[in-house]
Design a protein around this motif. Structure first.
Motif, short mmCIF file in Angstrom:
data_model
loop_
_atom_site.label_atom_id
_atom_site.label_comp_id
_atom_site.label_asym_id
_atom_site.label_seq_id
_atom_site.Cartn_x
_atom_site.Cartn_y
_atom_site.Cartn_z
N MET A 1 41.97 46.84 48.87
CA MET A 1 40.53 46.34 49.68
C MET A 1 39.57 45.22 48.35
N TRP A 2 39.69 44.36 49.06
CA TRP A 2 38.42 43.14 47.79
C TRP A 2 37.19 43.13 48.08
N LEU A 3 36.58 43.48 47.33
CA LEU A 3 35.46 43.00 47.03
C LEU A 3 34.64 42.21 45.99
N GLU A 4 33.38 41.06 46.30
CA GLU A 4 32.91 40.53 45.88
C GLU A 4 31.27 40.72 45.06
N LEU A 5 31.76 40.47 43.63
CA LEU A 5 30.80 41.40 43.00
C LEU A 5 30.78 40.47 41.87
N PHE A 13 36.30 38.78 42.23
CA PHE A 13 36.52 39.33 42.57
C PHE A 13 37.75 40.34 42.92
N VAL A 14 37.33 42.09 43.00
CA VAL A 14 37.68 43.04 42.29
C VAL A 14 38.39 43.38 43.44
N LYS A 49 26.57 43.01 37.88
CA LYS A 49 25.61 43.78 37.73
C LYS A 49 25.38 45.10 39.30
N GLU A 50 25.58 44.81 40.50
CA GLU A 50 25.39 45.56 41.00
C GLU A 50 25.70 47.43 40.84
N MET A 58 29.87 48.93 50.26
CA MET A 58 29.81 47.94 50.69
C MET A 58 31.60 48.34 51.01
N LEU A 59 32.14 49.39 51.24
CA LEU A 59 33.08 49.39 50.12
C LEU A 59 33.41 50.37 52.30
#
Length: 63
Positions: A1-5, A13-14, A49-50, A58-59
């Motif tokens: 799963m990709w998150l925009e941080l 994108f992680v 920063k999150e 988010m997850l």
């Protein structure tokens, strides 16, 4: 799963499937994430920063 941080340069994108652990930077809202690539044993550390709580939210929202 990709998150925009976000880091100091903007969005990053992680791939959260590669993150082995993350923790709050002491005294700050920022989070350190550690990723590991088993194929070549590379380890990357990112600081975003999150907060850990925001990342967890988010997850949960992605499920």
């Amino acid at each position: 799963m990709w998150l925009e941080l976000h880091d100091n340069n903007g969005p990053v994108f992680v791939n959260m499937n590669a993150v082995t652990h993350f923790q709050r930077v002491e005294g700050q809202r920022r989070t350190t994430l550690v990723t590991f690539a088993p194929k070549n044993a590379d380890c990357v550390t990112l600081q975003v920063k999150e907060s850990p709580d925001e990342i967890m939210e988010m997850l949960w929202d992605e499920d």
